[in-house]
Design a protein around this motif. Structure first.
Motif: not given
Length: 350
Positions: A198-221
């Motif tokens: 089940x997790x493997x089926x959503x792995x791509x979407x999970x990876x993309x969302x984690x990258x968006x969180x990291x990018x948003x943290x970097x853009x806050x400032x």
């Protein structure tokens, strides 16, 4: 290896019917200084599932639970004073706040915790640091985590002073939509049957969302808050008649986090509108249907200032302040009648 890494978490992207909760958790993940998320709702509404799913998206992946019976030392950590005196060195034993750094600190039934623990939790969540002091010896460490507190309103409420210190709130309700309930149950059964698949089926979407969180943290400032954004936040807080300035600060932080998560070039008043309900729901002292109507508002939507009072009105106000019972009707005599079976009192001798 921690339990959070061994045990597979339900994918955040596979949650069904939890859009408001997912948004609030993502905003807190982008900017933990928002002050945490308080999730209110009945049992079985996926509160803990969503919190654990969020932790899996963060770089550290830590998911720490604060038990109800925990002591303050277990939460904030302890200092070895004997070692400090003997060796002139501070020996610090980390608590749950240190373990949660970089991840999620989950508190179930936060309304049942002692106020001292809730104060310590909220202080660390807002500041990102934890300081332990004992007899003149102190130790400070980073404690940057996403605080997620849950409560069932049927089991008691948080004191207003503590409630206000939670950054965002989300109120969950039971789902009575047949199609939605089926989708929720099917997803859960599929996960329980084979978590890895089940997790493997959503792995791509999970990876993309984690990258968006990291990018948003970097853009806050790099995202500035314009006067128009400040004005929108202030106006919404005034209309809600909130206490203090915490709502304004949280609203601006949340709006900036949303803009960063969406990849926007700047924070817009519309971002403020989108996060306003989660910021004001637990702070609002004036309900939306109690706000002044358009005829009662002045230019720009602000309530009209009261005009000069008439002599009659002023006299009535002064009289009312001088005598709080002014305006009450005098008591009226009521005919008495004897009730059967009751022995009358003997008449007084004249």
């Amino acid at each position: 290896m921690s339990e959070a890494r061994v045990r597979a978490a339900f994918p955040f992207t596979a949650l069904v019917g939890q859009a408001p909760l997912q948004r609030a958790l993502l905003l807190a993940a982008v900017d933990p200084a928002i002050g945490g998320v308080l999730v209110s709702g009945p049992r079985g509404t996926a509160k803990s599932t969503a919190a654990r799913a969020l932790a899996a998206l963060l770089p550290d992946g830590a998911f720490v639970t604060l038990p109800l019976g925990a002591s303050e030392e277990k939460l904030i950590g302890t200092l070895d004073l004997e070692a400090a005196l003997r060796e002139s060195a501070v020996r610090f034993s980390p608590g749950l706040l240190a373990r949660a750094h970089g991840g999620v600190l989950y508190v179930d039934e936060v309304n049942l915790l002692p106020d001292a623990l809730v104060d310590a939790l909220l202080d660390a969540a807002a500041s990102g640091v934890n300081t332990v002091e004992r007899d003149g010896v102190s130790h400070t460490h980073e404690a940057r985590f996403v605080l997620v507190g849950t409560m069932n309103p049927e089991e008691g409420e948080l004191r207003p002073q503590l409630l206000d210190r939670f950054g965002l709130t989300v109120e969950l309700n039971n789902s009575f939509d047949v199609d939605e309930r089926q989708r929720i149950v099917k997803a859960r059964l599929a996960f329980d049957a084979d978590p890895l698949a089940f997790c493997a089926a959503h792995e791509a979407a999970q990876r993309e969302l984690a990258q968006r969180i990291a990018a948003a943290r970097g853009a806050l400032g790099s995202l500035e808050l314009s006067d128009a954004v400040h004005e929108r936040a202030a106006r919404l807080c005034v209309q809600a008649a909130v206490d203090g300035m915490r709502a304004d600060l949280v609203m601006l932080r949340a709006a900036r986090a949303l803009a960063a998560f969406e990849g926007a070039a700047q924070v817009a008043p519309e971002h403020v509108d989108e996060v306003a309900e989660a910021v004001l729901a637990h702070r609002r002292r004036v309900m939306p249907d109690q706000r002044p109507s358009s005829s009662e508002r002045g230019e720009g939507g602000a309530p009209n200032e009261p005009g000069p009072a008439s002599p009659e009105t002023s006299a009535e106000s002064l009289q009312s302040e001088a005598n709080p019972d002014w305006g009450e009707l005098p008591p009226e005599p009521v005919a008495a009648r004897q009730v059967k079976g009751v022995i009358p009192l003997p008449a007084k001798k004249r």
